[in-house]
Design a protein around this motif. Structure first.
Motif, PDB file in Angstrom:
ATOM      1  N   HIS A  35     -53.202 -11.556  57.511  1.00  0.00           N
ATOM      2  CA  HIS A  35     -53.540 -11.569  56.083  1.00  0.00           C
ATOM      3  C   HIS A  35     -52.775 -12.664  55.324  1.00  0.00           C
ATOM      4  CE1 HIS A  35     -56.181  -8.125  55.573  1.00  0.00           C
ATOM      5  NE2 HIS A  35     -55.407  -7.440  56.403  1.00  0.00           N
ATOM      6  N   PHE A  36     -51.717 -13.191  55.927  1.00  0.00           N
ATOM      7  CA  PHE A  36     -50.859 -14.133  55.216  1.00  0.00           C
ATOM      8  C   PHE A  36     -50.991 -15.564  55.717  1.00  0.00           C
ATOM      9  CE2 PHE A  36     -49.009  -9.875  55.206  1.00  0.00           C
ATOM     10  CZ  PHE A  36     -49.103  -9.618  53.844  1.00  0.00           C
ATOM     11  N   GLU A  37     -51.989 -15.825  56.549  1.00  0.00           N
ATOM     12  CA  GLU A  37     -52.243 -17.197  56.987  1.00  0.00           C
ATOM     13  C   GLU A  37     -52.723 -18.008  55.790  1.00  0.00           C
ATOM     14  OE1 GLU A  37     -54.990 -17.064  60.238  1.00  0.00           O
ATOM     15  OE2 GLU A  37     -53.620 -15.920  61.492  1.00  0.00           O
ATOM     16  N   ASP A  38     -52.262 -19.226  55.697  1.00  0.00           N
ATOM     17  CA  ASP A  38     -52.678 -20.149  54.637  1.00  0.00           C
ATOM     18  C   ASP A  38     -52.389 -19.617  53.232  1.00  0.00           C
ATOM     19  OD1 ASP A  38     -53.670 -21.952  56.579  1.00  0.00           O
ATOM     20  OD2 ASP A  38     -55.533 -20.789  56.693  1.00  0.00           O
ATOM     21  N   ILE A  39     -51.307 -18.861  53.086  1.00  0.00           N
ATOM     22  CA  ILE A  39     -50.912 -18.305  51.798  1.00  0.00           C
ATOM     23  C   ILE A  39     -49.682 -19.051  51.299  1.00  0.00           C
ATOM     24  CG2 ILE A  39     -49.981 -16.216  50.668  1.00  0.00           C
ATOM     25  CD1 ILE A  39     -52.931 -15.940  51.367  1.00  0.00           C
ATOM     26  N   ASP A  40     -49.627 -19.302  50.016  1.00  0.00           N
ATOM     27  CA  ASP A  40     -48.448 -19.878  49.378  1.00  0.00           C
ATOM     28  C   ASP A  40     -47.394 -18.774  49.298  1.00  0.00           C
ATOM     29  OD1 ASP A  40     -46.505 -20.867  47.641  1.00  0.00           O
ATOM     30  OD2 ASP A  40     -47.944 -21.610  46.166  1.00  0.00           O
ATOM     31  N   MET A  41     -46.539 -18.686  50.326  1.00  0.00           N
ATOM     32  CA  MET A  41     -45.596 -17.572  50.436  1.00  0.00           C
ATOM     33  C   MET A  41     -44.584 -17.524  49.283  1.00  0.00           C
ATOM     34  SD  MET A  41     -46.717 -15.658  52.774  1.00  0.00           S
ATOM     35  CE  MET A  41     -45.373 -14.491  52.903  1.00  0.00           C
ATOM     36  N   PRO A  42     -43.995 -18.630  48.829  1.00  0.00           N
ATOM     37  CA  PRO A  42     -43.069 -18.518  47.693  1.00  0.00           C
ATOM     38  C   PRO A  42     -43.752 -17.914  46.452  1.00  0.00           C
ATOM     39  CG  PRO A  42     -42.748 -20.612  48.781  1.00  0.00           C
ATOM     40  CD  PRO A  42     -43.985 -19.988  49.395  1.00  0.00           C
ATOM     41  N   ARG A  43     -44.974 -18.312  46.216  1.00  0.00           N
ATOM     42  CA  ARG A  43     -45.718 -17.766  45.074  1.00  0.00           C
ATOM     43  C   ARG A  43     -45.996 -16.273  45.278  1.00  0.00           C
ATOM     44  NH1 ARG A  43     -51.403 -17.539  43.810  1.00  0.00           N
ATOM     45  NH2 ARG A  43     -51.686 -17.463  41.573  1.00  0.00           N
ATOM     46  N   LEU A  44     -46.406 -15.911  46.496  1.00  0.00           N
ATOM     47  CA  LEU A  44     -46.690 -14.513  46.800  1.00  0.00           C
ATOM     48  C   LEU A  44     -45.424 -13.660  46.678  1.00  0.00           C
ATOM     49  CD1 LEU A  44     -48.667 -12.327  47.689  1.00  0.00           C
ATOM     50  CD2 LEU A  44     -48.171 -12.966  50.059  1.00  0.00           C
ATOM     51  N   ILE A  45     -44.314 -14.158  47.188  1.00  0.00           N
ATOM     52  CA  ILE A  45     -43.053 -13.414  47.103  1.00  0.00           C
ATOM     53  C   ILE A  45     -42.655 -13.204  45.650  1.00  0.00           C
ATOM     54  CG2 ILE A  45     -40.557 -13.586  47.555  1.00  0.00           C
ATOM     55  CD1 ILE A  45     -41.395 -14.825  50.322  1.00  0.00           C
ATOM     56  N   ASP A  46     -42.807 -14.220  44.819  1.00  0.00           N
ATOM     57  CA  ASP A  46     -42.498 -14.077  43.400  1.00  0.00           C
ATOM     58  C   ASP A  46     -43.404 -13.022  42.757  1.00  0.00           C
ATOM     59  OD1 ASP A  46     -41.127 -15.023  40.899  1.00  0.00           O
ATOM     60  OD2 ASP A  46     -43.203 -15.534  40.372  1.00  0.00           O
ATOM     61  N   HIS A  47     -44.686 -13.101  43.044  1.00  0.00           N
ATOM     62  CA  HIS A  47     -45.642 -12.144  42.490  1.00  0.00           C
ATOM     63  C   HIS A  47     -45.322 -10.730  42.955  1.00  0.00           C
ATOM     64  CE1 HIS A  47     -49.440 -10.359  41.258  1.00  0.00           C
ATOM     65  NE2 HIS A  47     -49.516  -9.857  42.478  1.00  0.00           N
ATOM     66  N   GLN A  48     -45.084 -10.565  44.258  1.00  0.00           N
ATOM     67  CA  GLN A  48     -44.816  -9.237  44.797  1.00  0.00           C
ATOM     68  C   GLN A  48     -43.494  -8.680  44.286  1.00  0.00           C
ATOM     69  OE1 GLN A  48     -47.864  -8.215  45.631  1.00  0.00           O
ATOM     70  NE2 GLN A  48     -46.905  -7.109  47.278  1.00  0.00           N
ATOM     71  N   THR A  49     -42.525  -9.543  44.068  1.00  0.00           N
ATOM     72  CA  THR A  49     -41.253  -9.090  43.502  1.00  0.00           C
ATOM     73  C   THR A  49     -41.491  -8.510  42.114  1.00  0.00           C
ATOM     74  OG1 THR A  49     -40.010 -10.712  44.797  1.00  0.00           O
ATOM     75  CG2 THR A  49     -38.915  -9.784  42.847  1.00  0.00           C
ATOM     76  N   LYS A  50     -42.293  -9.179  41.329  1.00  0.00           N
ATOM     77  CA  LYS A  50     -42.622  -8.672  39.991  1.00  0.00           C
ATOM     78  C   LYS A  50     -43.404  -7.364  40.085  1.00  0.00           C
ATOM     79  CE  LYS A  50     -42.588 -13.255  37.943  1.00  0.00           C
ATOM     80  NZ  LYS A  50     -43.414 -14.397  37.539  1.00  0.00           N
ATOM     81  N   PHE A  51     -44.355  -7.289  41.017  1.00  0.00           N
ATOM     82  CA  PHE A  51     -45.161  -6.082  41.184  1.00  0.00           C
ATOM     83  C   PHE A  51     -44.290  -4.900  41.603  1.00  0.00           C
ATOM     84  CE2 PHE A  51     -47.776  -3.456  44.154  1.00  0.00           C
ATOM     85  CZ  PHE A  51     -48.528  -2.808  43.178  1.00  0.00           C
ATOM     86  N   VAL A  52     -43.481  -5.094  42.646  1.00  0.00           N
ATOM     87  CA  VAL A  52     -42.616  -4.009  43.108  1.00  0.00           C
ATOM     88  C   VAL A  52     -41.638  -3.614  42.012  1.00  0.00           C
ATOM     89  CG1 VAL A  52     -40.809  -3.394  44.768  1.00  0.00           C
ATOM     90  CG2 VAL A  52     -42.875  -4.586  45.545  1.00  0.00           C
ATOM     91  N   SER A  53     -41.095  -4.598  41.320  1.00  0.00           N
ATOM     92  CA  SER A  53     -40.191  -4.307  40.214  1.00  0.00           C
ATOM     93  C   SER A  53     -40.856  -3.410  39.177  1.00  0.00           C
ATOM     94  CB  SER A  53     -39.714  -5.606  39.549  1.00  0.00           C
ATOM     95  OG  SER A  53     -38.936  -6.364  40.438  1.00  0.00           O
TER      96      SER A  53
END
Length: 122
Positions: A35-53
């Motif tokens: 599911h994470f192939e070709d994903i901008d991981m730094p952007r995803l990590i930032d987004h997910q950090t905000k979501f989990v927060s």
């Protein structure tokens, strides 16, 4: 008013580390890694950090409509969701989150299952 789980564990910086650990495990997962192939991981990590927060008392909020729209075309199964939750629980524990807080965080994530899962498990 009492301290939120988000505040108790040090806020954004700590949650970001937890999310990074989760994605390290997720990328290695046979179940969800693709599911994470070709994903901008730094952007995803930032987004997910905000979501989990947001789920554990942080300052950001996400509407269910937005969460559903973001996940709609990702073809996430119940098995994928279960794997994600298991790995996330492991990441929370690895970073010292108490069992009771892990259960609360995973319960908050579980409450979003119906808007994240887009297909039945095969």
């Amino acid at each position: 008013m009492g301290q939120t789980i988000y505040e108790h564990y040090g806020g954004f910086k700590t949650i970001s580390r937890i999310v990074m650990t989760f994605y390290e495990m997720a990328l290695e997962s046979d179940q969800i890694g693709d599911h994470f192939e070709d994903i901008d991981m730094p952007r995803l990590i930032d987004h997910q950090t905000k979501f989990v927060s947001s789920l554990i008392g942080g300052p950001t909020s996400f509407s269910d409509d937005r969460i559903e729209a973001v996940h709609r075309n990702l073809n996430i199964s119940h098995a994928d969701f279960d794997e994600m939750a298991d790995l996330f629980g492991e990441a929370l524990a690895l970073h010292g989150m108490e069992d009771r807080h892990v259960k609360i965080a995973l319960g908050a994530i579980e409450s979003k299952r119906a808007i994240i899962v887009t297909r039945d498990a095969a």
